[in-house]
Design a protein around this motif. Structure first.
Motif, PDB file in Angstrom:
ATOM      1  N   VAL A  39       0.865  -1.235   0.080  1.00 56.37           N
ATOM      2  CA  VAL A  39       0.042  -0.295   0.011  1.00 56.37           C
ATOM      3  C   VAL A  39       0.943   1.296   0.220  1.00 56.37           C
ATOM      4  CG1 VAL A  39      -1.832   1.293   1.208  1.00 56.37           C
ATOM      5  CG2 VAL A  39      -1.741  -1.098   1.170  1.00 56.37           C
ATOM      6  N   VAL A  40       0.353   2.227  -0.844  1.00 55.23           N
ATOM      7  CA  VAL A  40       1.447   3.319  -1.051  1.00 55.23           C
ATOM      8  C   VAL A  40       1.175   4.286   0.217  1.00 55.23           C
ATOM      9  CG1 VAL A  40       1.755   5.514  -2.055  1.00 55.23           C
ATOM     10  CG2 VAL A  40       0.977   3.454  -3.652  1.00 55.23           C
ATOM     11  N   VAL A  41       2.719   4.728   0.765  1.00 59.20           N
ATOM     12  CA  VAL A  41       2.188   5.359   1.706  1.00 59.20           C
ATOM     13  C   VAL A  41       3.146   7.047   1.503  1.00 59.20           C
ATOM     14  CG1 VAL A  41       3.395   5.725   4.147  1.00 59.20           C
ATOM     15  CG2 VAL A  41       2.858   3.567   3.658  1.00 59.20           C
ATOM     16  N   ASP A  42       2.425   7.852   1.577  1.00 59.11           N
ATOM     17  CA  ASP A  42       2.636   9.254   1.415  1.00 59.11           C
ATOM     18  C   ASP A  42       1.897  10.357   2.179  1.00 59.11           C
ATOM     19  OD1 ASP A  42       0.545   9.785  -0.129  1.00 59.11           O
ATOM     20  OD2 ASP A  42       1.675   8.946  -1.996  1.00 59.11           O
ATOM     21  N   ALA A  43       1.968  11.542   1.937  1.00 59.11           N
ATOM     22  CA  ALA A  43       1.197  12.337   2.633  1.00 59.11           C
ATOM     23  C   ALA A  43      -0.173  12.148   2.223  1.00 59.11           C
ATOM     24  CB  ALA A  43       1.558  13.958   2.228  1.00 59.11           C
ATOM     25  N   CYS A  44      -0.788  11.624   1.318  1.00 60.15           N
ATOM     26  CA  CYS A  44      -2.033  11.603   0.916  1.00 60.15           C
ATOM     27  C   CYS A  44      -2.720  10.239   1.393  1.00 60.15           C
ATOM     28  CB  CYS A  44      -2.184  11.775  -0.594  1.00 60.15           C
ATOM     29  SG  CYS A  44      -1.925  13.360  -1.347  1.00 60.15           S
ATOM     30  N   SER A  45      -1.719   9.352   1.805  1.00 62.55           N
ATOM     31  CA  SER A  45      -2.325   8.011   2.312  1.00 62.55           C
ATOM     32  C   SER A  45      -3.057   8.144   3.414  1.00 62.55           C
ATOM     33  CB  SER A  45      -0.917   7.021   2.485  1.00 62.55           C
ATOM     34  OG  SER A  45      -0.341   7.628   3.495  1.00 62.55           O
ATOM     35  N   ARG A  46      -2.648   8.837   4.577  1.00 60.31           N
ATOM     36  CA  ARG A  46      -3.748   8.794   5.599  1.00 60.31           C
ATOM     37  C   ARG A  46      -4.993   9.335   5.506  1.00 60.31           C
ATOM     38  NH1 ARG A  46      -2.186   8.332  10.658  1.00 60.31           N
ATOM     39  NH2 ARG A  46      -3.360   9.001  12.248  1.00 60.31           N
ATOM     40  N   TYR A  47      -5.841   8.542   6.155  1.00 55.78           N
ATOM     41  CA  TYR A  47      -7.431   8.949   5.864  1.00 55.78           C
ATOM     42  C   TYR A  47      -7.620  10.428   6.102  1.00 55.78           C
ATOM     43  CZ  TYR A  47     -12.411   8.516   5.909  1.00 55.78           C
ATOM     44  OH  TYR A  47     -13.619   8.641   5.769  1.00 55.78           O
ATOM     45  N   GLY A  48      -8.488  11.098   5.092  1.00 53.76           N
ATOM     46  CA  GLY A  48      -9.126  12.080   5.451  1.00 53.76           C
ATOM     47  C   GLY A  48      -8.406  13.371   5.389  1.00 53.76           C
ATOM     48  N   THR A  49      -7.057  13.412   4.820  1.00 55.65           N
ATOM     49  CA  THR A  49      -6.095  14.179   5.148  1.00 55.65           C
ATOM     50  C   THR A  49      -6.510  15.702   4.765  1.00 55.65           C
ATOM     51  OG1 THR A  49      -4.145  12.810   4.529  1.00 55.65           O
ATOM     52  CG2 THR A  49      -3.707  15.220   4.159  1.00 55.65           C
ATOM     53  N   CYS A  50      -7.535  15.826   3.729  1.00 53.11           N
ATOM     54  CA  CYS A  50      -8.019  17.044   3.131  1.00 53.11           C
ATOM     55  C   CYS A  50      -9.216  17.452   3.551  1.00 53.11           C
ATOM     56  CB  CYS A  50      -7.475  17.258   1.654  1.00 53.11           C
ATOM     57  SG  CYS A  50      -6.077  17.167   1.104  1.00 53.11           S
ATOM     58  N   GLY A  51      -9.838  16.648   4.346  1.00 53.65           N
ATOM     59  CA  GLY A  51     -11.327  16.743   5.035  1.00 53.65           C
ATOM     60  C   GLY A  51     -12.390  16.759   3.842  1.00 53.65           C
ATOM     61  N   PRO A  52     -13.737  17.189   4.479  1.00 53.35           N
ATOM     62  CA  PRO A  52     -14.812  16.716   3.173  1.00 53.35           C
ATOM     63  C   PRO A  52     -14.625  17.798   2.205  1.00 53.35           C
ATOM     64  CG  PRO A  52     -15.437  17.271   5.651  1.00 53.35           C
ATOM     65  CD  PRO A  52     -13.956  17.250   5.578  1.00 53.35           C
ATOM     66  N   PHE A  53     -14.866  17.158   0.940  1.00 51.54           N
ATOM     67  CA  PHE A  53     -14.698  17.653  -0.164  1.00 51.54           C
ATOM     68  C   PHE A  53     -13.603  18.399  -0.655  1.00 51.54           C
ATOM     69  CE2 PHE A  53     -19.346  18.422   1.194  1.00 51.54           C
ATOM     70  CZ  PHE A  53     -19.866  17.823   0.338  1.00 51.54           C
ATOM     71  N   GLY A  54     -12.387  17.954   0.086  1.00 59.92           N
ATOM     72  CA  GLY A  54     -11.036  18.189  -0.292  1.00 59.92           C
ATOM     73  C   GLY A  54     -10.363  17.012  -1.102  1.00 59.92           C
ATOM     74  N   SER A  55      -9.388  17.432  -1.910  1.00 55.70           N
ATOM     75  CA  SER A  55      -8.697  16.497  -2.831  1.00 55.70           C
ATOM     76  C   SER A  55      -7.119  16.601  -2.572  1.00 55.70           C
ATOM     77  CB  SER A  55      -8.905  16.810  -4.327  1.00 55.70           C
ATOM     78  OG  SER A  55      -8.246  15.881  -5.299  1.00 55.70           O
ATOM     79  N   CYS A  56      -6.697  15.518  -2.349  1.00 52.90           N
ATOM     80  CA  CYS A  56      -5.244  15.090  -1.929  1.00 52.90           C
ATOM     81  C   CYS A  56      -4.334  14.835  -3.222  1.00 52.90           C
ATOM     82  CB  CYS A  56      -4.852  14.364  -0.955  1.00 52.90           C
ATOM     83  SG  CYS A  56      -3.313  14.516  -0.005  1.00 52.90           S
ATOM     84  N   SER A  57      -3.306  15.487  -3.416  1.00 52.05           N
ATOM     85  CA  SER A  57      -2.327  15.413  -4.733  1.00 52.05           C
ATOM     86  C   SER A  57      -0.946  15.588  -4.119  1.00 52.05           C
ATOM     87  CB  SER A  57      -2.809  16.177  -5.864  1.00 52.05           C
ATOM     88  OG  SER A  57      -1.708  16.090  -6.775  1.00 52.05           O
ATOM     89  N   MET A  58      -0.153  14.468  -4.646  1.00 49.50           N
ATOM     90  CA  MET A  58       1.302  14.454  -4.446  1.00 49.50           C
ATOM     91  C   MET A  58       2.088  15.368  -5.505  1.00 49.50           C
ATOM     92  SD  MET A  58       1.736  13.379  -1.405  1.00 49.50           S
ATOM     93  CE  MET A  58       3.622  13.384  -1.578  1.00 49.50           C
TER      94      MET A  58
END
Length: 822
Positions: free
Chosen positions: A287-306
């Motif tokens: 499983v990929v581990v990066d800043a976006c892998s943690r659940y709900g990093t960007c909150g509701p209606f947020g999108s995470c990108s590396m």
């Protein structure tokens, strides 16, 4: 009963040894006792069952492990919470069909029980270890297809081929996995790996009692979103079953390959494959581990990108809910709509792709609906916020709709479409913006046409200026080429912007010496400013360089398609006659070595910044090794090739020596060893073998240099002749690693982070490549707080060892090319 007496006599006449392959029985009958020191072999001789002690522990456990793989690899443990303190353990099957494990001697205390009793009379319970690794209890007179008890229903930390991972909806039994507490302690640890059946099923990893930390999925018919799908996987097949009776994931092997999926003690899920030649477990996937892998990093209606400098952004049509928190890098509050929905009006749906779908626990699904029917269902419910096809096969089918907030969206190279509900007023705003944009374009076009004659008038003068510049150039070269050079006809150049020599010359003031900011093995690097004000770094091939077409082409291939916040961005290239030029984004703070090895500038880099730089470099390497479209071995990682932007974020640069690898083809051999002394791994320097572990070695050296502020090569100490690696190793053995830290960090360091960084670095620079962790494990070790394995002696820990390698290299006709900082 006569059969039982014969077997017992035979057992009592043979001396059994733990994990011995020569002393084993394959079937356990009623009241048959197996003592510690005896093993039961599966019918195909793949697995064994017996008592064992994990790692350095002296406790004894009843478990199942691979028979022919060394060292002992345990896949199931019975008495995880209740170990036996000596070798008196006994395993037994009672006449009631109960499996028992108890301590021998006078106490005869039961330490584990299957807690399942056969209720019917006239039952002959038989226990057997199958070649799937499943320990089963059958009714000797009944149907073997339906065991009355099986270990597969009570998994530990390992998912084996054929094992169901999910929930039986009839009985309510859940099959999930829990980590070991440590490599030496199989008791239930801190992490859980489970299939969540709320809404459309998906897979989670989380800390026990703390909720989810990572999400996988949902299933799209071919695989889980976020995990690459191999259309023609020759090794294993997968299935995800969702029906009225059960929900489960299962994989089956197609070949004799040995594979397992394991939830590690540190919470990482890894798919491991046994290498028969080396008798090692290697990563097949994880499983990929990066800043976006943690659940709900960007909150509701947020999108995470590396792919961007800041991982979080709001979906189109949404703004940060709490701008103050968002601006301080706290994105947990997420985003809110710019225009509120009005169910009385006809809302529209905005289509997006290239994302992993949001959390499906608040969702509804139907496998037979079309996409049009799915939209109708969503429109009819005011709480519906999005919809999509459930299955991507055959052009798409099924319906998946979400209610309320959309959580845990991640950008990914994936093109299943998601339709998000938007207010009609937002559509009107988009239309007005589109009209204004078209109007603006028309104005620009008219302006361009009016300037066309002027451009034509100056074109001739520009051409003459370029010719004069080229004529004034550096004379003849061994590698003359132009844009049509046959060796550079590749897709990478077609995708990458081409800069004219005239444009670059203007940006650098004709390569003025005052704009020169450095020089490396490829050639000089200049600072430039384009017409639009963008600042660039221009790397120009030198006529005296030992590099040329190969390195130029390699750099373009390796970096043109790579995008990561911790990799320097290649903006374009220029090929004109004898000129070969690469254009990069400009890094305000130049390279890492200009800080850590300079006493004055080093004091400007406190410990939190250095620790963040270590993390950033590790994530960049992780992207190269695992997550990018092209898997890359860099081969020249060093402090001089780590650039720092205006916010001191690290970016890996200089891919001229990098090499691609595909799948498991991550080990190669070369007779031309290139790189920088002090950073090259021993197997590469001596034998020409390079792999992802070569980069791990280089990373370990860089970490020690960041912590100490000293160069590995040329390090000196009055008490010994060790280099930096040897000095760090010496301090570690003396339990005094903190003395390695630079004096400039005394007012800012966090002791636990410094010691952990040194420990991880020593694991990375171990002499043998197989002992070093993968960069994925390194990232996990840096962010976790669990115990770390002890490192072994590092390679090249004295200056003499370098000289020995130089001698060996010359004898074996290998060449080490010493490249200077770039």
């Amino acid at each position: 009963m006569e059969v039982y007496r014969i077997i017992l006599v035979l057992l009592s006449s043979i001396i059994f040894f733990i994990l011995s392959c020569s002393a084993a029985v394959d079937t356990v009958y009623t009241n048959h006792r197996i003592k510690d020191g005896t093993t039961i072999v599966s019918d195909g001789e793949t697995y064994e069952l017996g008592f064992f002690s994990p790692g350095k522990s002296k406790n004894r456990y009843l478990g199942i492990w691979y028979k022919k793989i060394s060292p002992c690899t345990v896949v199931w443990v019975a008495n995880r919470q209740t170990p036996i303190k000596d070798a008196s353990g006994v395993f037994q099957v009672t006449s009631e069909g109960v499996l028992l494990s108890h301590s021998g001697g006078n106490s005869n205390t039961v330490i584990w029980s299957s807690n399942f009793t056969v209720s019917a009379r006239n039952v002959n319970p038989v226990a057997k270890l199958l070649d799937s690794g499943n320990l089963v209890v059958w009714d000797g007179y009944g149907n073997k297809e339906n065991p009355i008890w099986q270990s597969f229903d009570y998994p530990g930390n390992t998912l084996l081929p054929g094992m169901k991972f999910g929930k039986d909806l009839i009985t309510g039994r859940e099959r999930y996995f829990t980590s070991w507490k440590s490599p030496d302690d199989p008791s239930i640890g801190f992490y859980k790996f489970w299939v969540d059946t709320n809404g459309y099923p998906q897979i989670f990893v989380g800390e026990l009692g703390q909720g989810e930390t990572l999400r996988v999925g949902p299933w799209n018919g071919l695989g889980f979103q976020g995990i690459p799908v191999e259309n023609k996987n020759p090794i294993f097949s997968t299935e995800f079953v969702v029906n009225q009776k059960e929900i489960y994931y299962r994989y089956k092997l197609k070949s004799t390959t040995v594979q397992r999926v394991i939830l590690m003690w540190d919470g990482m899920v890894r798919r491991l494959q046994s290498n028969k030649r080396t008798q090692e477990w290697v990563d097949y996937a994880n499983v990929v581990v990066d800043a976006c892998s943690r659940y709900g990093t960007c909150g509701p209606f947020g999108s995470c990108s590396m792919k961007s400098s800041l991982p979080c952004s709001c979906l189109e049509g949404f703004d940060p809910r709490v701008p103050e928190e968002w601006n301080s890098w706290d994105w947990s509050s997420g985003c809110q709509r710019k225009k509120p929905l009005d169910c009385r009006t006809q809302d529209f749906f905005h289509k997006i792709s290239g994302v992993i779908f949001p959390d499906t626990r608040r969702s509804w699904y139907n496998e037979s609906m079309s996409l049009g029917e799915c939209e109708m269902v969503c429109r009819s419910n005011c709480s519906c916020t999005a919809y999509a096809n459930l299955d991507i096969r055959n052009g798409g089918s099924g319906c998946l709709i979400w209610f309320d907030e959309l959580m845990d969206i991640k950008e990914y190279d994936y093109y299943q479409e998601l339709y998000i509900r938007m207010a009609t007023s937002e559509l009107a705003a988009k239309s007005q913006f589109s009209f204004n944009k078209k109007k603006g374009i028309l104005v620009v076009l008219l302006s361009v046409l009016s300037a066309a004659l002027l451009l034509c008038a100056v074109a001739y003068a520009c051409r003459k200026k370029v010719k004069r510049l080229h004529k004034k150039g550096r004379g003849s070269r061994a590698h003359t080429l132009d844009k049509n050079h046959t060796s550079l006809q590749m897709d990478n150049l077609d995708e990458l912007p081409f800069f004219s020599l005239h444009k670059i010359a203007e940006a650098t003031d004709n390569f003025n010496i005052d704009n020169k900011i450095g020089e490396g093995g490829f050639g000089p690097v200049y600072k430039g400013v384009l017409e639009n004000g963008q600042v660039i770094a221009v790397k120009r091939l030198s006529e005296t360089s030992q590099q040329g077409v190969d390195e130029f082409q390699n750099e373009v291939i390796c970096i043109a398609k790579l995008q990561h916040r911790n990799l320097v961005k290649l903006l374009g290239y220029c090929i004109h006659g004898n000129e070969m030029i690469l254009i990069y984004e400009y890094m305000d703070n130049k390279s890492l070595d200009s800080f850590i090895f300079d006493e004055t500038r080093g004091s400007m880099l406190d410990w939190p910044q250095r620790f963040r730089i270590i993390h950033g470099i590790a994530r960049g390497i992780l992207y190269l090794h695992q997550d990018s479209r092209l898997q890359i071995i860099h081969r020249d990682l060093k402090a001089g090739n780590i650039l720092l932007d205006s916010e001191m974020n690290p970016k890996i640069s200089d891919f001229g020596l990098a090499r691609k690898f595909v799948g498991h083809d991550d080990m190669a051999k070369t007779k031309k060893v290139v790189g920088t002394h002090g950073y090259i791994s021993p197997e590469y320097a001596v034998h020409g073998h390079f792999s992802i572990k070569s980069d791990v070695f280089s990373f370990g050296v860089v970490v020690l240099e960041i912590v100490s502020g000293k160069k590995n090569r040329g390090f000196s100490h009055e008490a010994h002749s060790d280099n930096l690696l040897g000095h760090a190793w010496r301090l570690y053995k003396e339990d005094n690693s903190i003395e390695l830290m630079s004096a400039s960090l005394r007012n800012s360091y966090v002791m636990s982070e410094v010691l952990r960084s040194i420990h991880v670095a020593l694991l990375c620079v171990q002499h043998h490549a197989e002992d070093r962790p993968t960069i994925l494990s390194v990232v996990l070790m840096l962010i976790s707080k669990g115990a770390l394995p002890p490192p072994k002696q590092p390679a090249f820990f004295t200056e003499e060892s370098y000289r020995e390698v130089d001698t060996v290299s010359s004898l074996e006709e290998y060449m080490i090319t010493l490249l200077h900082a770039r």
